[in-house]
Design a protein around this motif. Structure first.
Motif, mmCIF file in Angstrom:
data_model
loop_
_atom_site.group_PDB
_atom_site.id
_atom_site.type_symbol
_atom_site.label_atom_id
_atom_site.label_comp_id
_atom_site.label_asym_id
_atom_site.label_seq_id
_atom_site.Cartn_x
_atom_site.Cartn_y
_atom_site.Cartn_z
ATOM 1 N N SER A 87 0.850 -1.273 0.177
ATOM 2 C CA SER A 87 -0.105 -0.018 -0.003
ATOM 3 C C SER A 87 0.970 1.181 0.008
ATOM 4 C CB SER A 87 -0.775 0.207 1.258
ATOM 5 O OG SER A 87 -0.042 0.392 2.274
ATOM 6 N N SER A 88 0.330 2.461 -0.219
ATOM 7 C CA SER A 88 0.899 3.605 -0.230
ATOM 8 C C SER A 88 1.349 3.882 1.240
ATOM 9 C CB SER A 88 0.188 4.820 -0.533
ATOM 10 O OG SER A 88 -1.017 4.996 -0.232
ATOM 11 N N ALA A 89 2.461 4.563 1.598
ATOM 12 C CA ALA A 89 2.784 4.848 3.104
ATOM 13 C C ALA A 89 2.151 5.912 3.524
ATOM 14 C CB ALA A 89 4.296 5.283 3.045
ATOM 15 N N LYS A 90 1.774 6.022 4.716
ATOM 16 C CA LYS A 90 0.957 7.233 5.331
ATOM 17 C C LYS A 90 1.793 7.498 6.627
ATOM 18 C CE LYS A 90 -2.673 6.554 2.815
ATOM 19 N NZ LYS A 90 -3.046 7.414 1.714
ATOM 20 N N ILE A 91 1.561 8.765 7.025
ATOM 21 C CA ILE A 91 2.401 9.364 8.092
ATOM 22 C C ILE A 91 1.359 9.763 9.147
ATOM 23 C CG2 ILE A 91 4.463 10.003 6.854
ATOM 24 C CD1 ILE A 91 3.365 12.859 7.222
ATOM 25 N N VAL A 92 1.960 9.845 10.570
ATOM 26 C CA VAL A 92 1.194 10.296 11.807
ATOM 27 C C VAL A 92 1.880 11.296 12.509
ATOM 28 C CG1 VAL A 92 -0.112 9.872 13.818
ATOM 29 C CG2 VAL A 92 -0.072 8.180 11.913
ATOM 30 N N GLN A 93 1.426 12.422 12.561
ATOM 31 C CA GLN A 93 2.267 13.509 13.254
ATOM 32 C C GLN A 93 1.907 13.337 14.771
ATOM 33 O OE1 GLN A 93 3.918 15.728 12.028
ATOM 34 N NE2 GLN A 93 3.370 15.454 9.859
ATOM 35 N N ASN A 94 2.846 13.234 15.546
ATOM 36 C CA ASN A 94 2.895 12.707 17.086
ATOM 37 C C ASN A 94 3.176 14.181 17.718
ATOM 38 O OD1 ASN A 94 2.845 9.964 16.506
ATOM 39 N ND2 ASN A 94 5.186 10.045 16.275
ATOM 40 N N LEU A 218 0.723 -4.862 17.614
ATOM 41 C CA LEU A 218 0.234 -3.754 16.803
ATOM 42 C C LEU A 218 -0.926 -3.369 17.304
ATOM 43 C CD1 LEU A 218 0.805 -1.894 14.310
ATOM 44 C CD2 LEU A 218 -0.279 -3.624 13.193
ATOM 45 N N LEU A 219 -1.142 -1.950 17.762
ATOM 46 C CA LEU A 219 -2.233 -1.384 18.044
ATOM 47 C C LEU A 219 -2.472 -0.141 17.344
ATOM 48 C CD1 LEU A 219 -0.988 -2.646 21.013
ATOM 49 C CD2 LEU A 219 -2.880 -1.799 22.101
ATOM 50 N N ILE A 220 -3.390 0.214 16.954
ATOM 51 C CA ILE A 220 -3.963 1.265 15.877
ATOM 52 C C ILE A 220 -5.068 2.032 16.484
ATOM 53 C CG2 ILE A 220 -4.313 2.077 13.439
ATOM 54 C CD1 ILE A 220 -3.556 -0.889 12.748
ATOM 55 N N LEU A 221 -4.746 3.134 16.810
ATOM 56 C CA LEU A 221 -5.946 3.945 17.340
ATOM 57 C C LEU A 221 -6.614 4.962 16.230
ATOM 58 C CD1 LEU A 221 -4.005 3.409 20.034
ATOM 59 C CD2 LEU A 221 -4.775 5.754 20.709
ATOM 60 N N TYR A 222 -8.179 4.717 16.309
ATOM 61 C CA TYR A 222 -8.872 5.533 15.142
ATOM 62 C C TYR A 222 -9.557 6.531 15.908
ATOM 63 C CZ TYR A 222 -7.810 1.721 11.717
ATOM 64 O OH TYR A 222 -6.891 0.917 11.191
ATOM 65 N N LYS A 224 -13.425 9.181 15.459
ATOM 66 C CA LYS A 224 -14.783 8.503 14.789
ATOM 67 C C LYS A 224 -14.856 8.713 13.280
ATOM 68 C CE LYS A 224 -16.697 10.234 18.992
ATOM 69 N NZ LYS A 224 -17.630 11.362 19.843
ATOM 70 N N ASN A 225 -14.011 9.402 12.531
ATOM 71 C CA ASN A 225 -14.039 9.553 11.030
ATOM 72 C C ASN A 225 -13.174 8.670 10.558
ATOM 73 O OD1 ASN A 225 -15.761 11.863 11.327
ATOM 74 N ND2 ASN A 225 -14.032 13.283 11.690
ATOM 75 N N GLY A 226 -12.460 7.440 11.147
ATOM 76 C CA GLY A 226 -11.704 6.659 10.731
ATOM 77 C C GLY A 226 -10.287 6.929 10.414
ATOM 78 N N LYS A 227 -9.838 8.317 11.095
ATOM 79 C CA LYS A 227 -8.614 8.686 10.734
ATOM 80 C C LYS A 227 -7.771 8.048 11.693
ATOM 81 C CE LYS A 227 -5.801 12.823 11.114
ATOM 82 N NZ LYS A 227 -5.607 14.419 11.468
ATOM 83 N N ILE A 228 -6.507 7.531 11.513
ATOM 84 C CA ILE A 228 -5.526 6.950 12.400
ATOM 85 C C ILE A 228 -4.957 8.102 13.194
ATOM 86 C CG2 ILE A 228 -3.386 5.624 12.525
ATOM 87 C CD1 ILE A 228 -4.510 4.187 10.201
ATOM 88 N N LEU A 229 -4.962 7.923 14.488
ATOM 89 C CA LEU A 229 -4.350 8.905 15.466
ATOM 90 C C LEU A 229 -2.883 8.261 15.569
ATOM 91 C CD1 LEU A 229 -7.541 9.583 17.691
ATOM 92 C CD2 LEU A 229 -6.727 11.018 16.059
ATOM 93 N N ALA A 230 -2.910 7.089 15.778
ATOM 94 C CA ALA A 230 -1.543 6.563 16.415
ATOM 95 C C ALA A 230 -1.368 5.020 15.954
ATOM 96 C CB ALA A 230 -1.329 6.892 17.847
ATOM 97 N N VAL A 231 -0.276 4.761 15.620
ATOM 98 C CA VAL A 231 0.151 3.333 15.425
ATOM 99 C C VAL A 231 1.418 2.998 16.349
ATOM 100 C CG1 VAL A 231 1.230 1.848 13.644
ATOM 101 C CG2 VAL A 231 -0.626 3.724 12.919
ATOM 102 N N THR A 232 1.377 1.927 17.149
ATOM 103 C CA THR A 232 2.531 1.709 17.994
ATOM 104 C C THR A 232 2.532 0.172 17.913
ATOM 105 O OG1 THR A 232 1.602 3.313 19.248
ATOM 106 C CG2 THR A 232 2.991 1.643 20.491
ATOM 107 N N THR A 233 4.005 -0.324 18.195
ATOM 108 C CA THR A 233 4.152 -1.703 18.085
ATOM 109 C C THR A 233 4.839 -1.911 19.470
ATOM 110 O OG1 THR A 233 6.264 -1.130 16.858
ATOM 111 C CG2 THR A 233 4.636 -2.035 15.738
ATOM 112 N N ARG A 234 4.894 -3.094 19.882
ATOM 113 C CA ARG A 234 5.370 -3.434 21.147
ATOM 114 C C ARG A 234 5.946 -4.939 21.200
ATOM 115 N NH1 ARG A 234 4.650 -2.306 26.983
ATOM 116 N NH2 ARG A 234 4.950 -4.428 28.252
ATOM 117 N N GLU A 235 7.086 -5.344 21.555
ATOM 118 C CA GLU A 235 7.760 -6.533 21.454
ATOM 119 C C GLU A 235 7.480 -7.347 22.807
ATOM 120 O OE1 GLU A 235 8.824 -7.705 18.543
ATOM 121 O OE2 GLU A 235 8.421 -5.738 17.780
#
Length: 282
Positions: A87-94, A218-222, A224-235
């Motif tokens: 897929s195309s790459a997306k970014i999230v501003q922290n 992998l945890l992805i926060l959305y 109400k509009n389906g926009k991704i707020l955060a993408v986090t990985t944990r080992e």
């Protein structure tokens, strides 16, 4: 030695005379038959020749085919593997000025796996000029879809977008792999005030008879509009067979009221024999 040669000559001469005598008697017998019997005998012999030939080649074909069914033959492991879908790459501003990036990769091959899949994220400014890069490596199981994530990227310039490139892997045919079921419970989500953060507490269960050396959450926060707020990985490491492991994650600067749902995924590498060992139920 001379006596042996003489004996062989005598035996050869005797055998020759016996054959000649047999042929002579056969000729006498055949010529002594009435004309219609001779004609019938010759006709039968002529008719039998195709049958003998057909029987010989038919039996040869049958046994050859039968043996080929059980013969061990070398075949190519695969002909034309399906290319990886990216897929195309997306970014999230922290909140702290860093950027996270993510993309989804899909292996459409049902029995081919990639033990090493290398990828590169390229980060661009508003003029689409490359600012910095981030390299990573993962694996792909047969028929697997997964996310590749860069958690935090810092840059002196403002990052506006990103692209991702995936190297073509060396495919390996994997028909049977250990079955490992990872299950993540629905997390309890709440807000922390000082400092402001959304927190989530949950657990992951290794519902398999294998001890796992490493598991990726992998945890992805959305919103109400389906926009991704955060993408986090944990080992998580050394997750034993049938073990339930608790975790807690925080996302500073995000209000709980802005979080509509959390998507949960868990991965482990069943291609690596060092990642699995036999365990026992508790």
């Amino acid at each position: 030695m001379s006596e042996l040669k003489e004996n062989l000559k005598v035996q050869y001469a005797g055998a020759t005379l016996a054959v000649q005598d047999g042929l002579y008697k056969l000729n006498q017998w055949f010529t002594g038959l009435p004309g219609w019997e001779r004609t019938l005998l010759v006709s039968l012999i002529i008719l039998l020749i195709p049958g003998v030939v057909a029987l010989r080649y038919g039996s040869e074909l049958y046994f050859t085919k039968s043996l080929n069914q059980h013969a061990v033959a070398a075949h190519p492991a695969f002909d034309a593997p399906e290319p990886i879908q990216v897929s195309s790459a997306k970014i999230v501003q922290n909140y702290n000025g860093t950027v996270s990036a993510y993309a989804e990769v899909t292996n459409r091959n049902l029995d081919l796996a990639a033990e090493s899949l290398k990828y590169t994220f390229r980060f661009l400014n508003s003029k689409e000029e490359e600012i910095t890069q981030s390299f990573g490596e993962t694996y792909l199981l047969p028929d697997e879809k997964k996310w590749i994530v860069v958690s935090r990227v810092q840059s002196l310039q403002s990052i506006s977008s990103a692209t991702v490139e995936v190297e073509q892997p060396t495919w390996q045919k994997k028909i049977q792999l250990p079955e490992v079921a990872l299950r993540m419970s629905e997390p309890y989500v709440y807000e922390e005030v000082n400092p402001l953060a959304t927190a989530a507490e949950g657990s992951v269960v290794n519902n398999s008879p294998y001890n796992l050396k490493q598991v990726t959450l992998l945890l992805i926060l959305y919103d109400k509009n389906g926009k991704i707020l955060a993408v986090t990985t944990r080992e998580e490491y050394t997750l034993k067979a049938f073990e339930r492991r608790a975790y807690k994650l925080q996302w500073p600067g995000i209000y709980k009221a802005n979080v509509d749902r959390i998507e949960l995924q868990a991965y482990t590498n069943t291609l690596d024999p060092n990642n699995l060992s036999a365990g026992s139920a508790k």
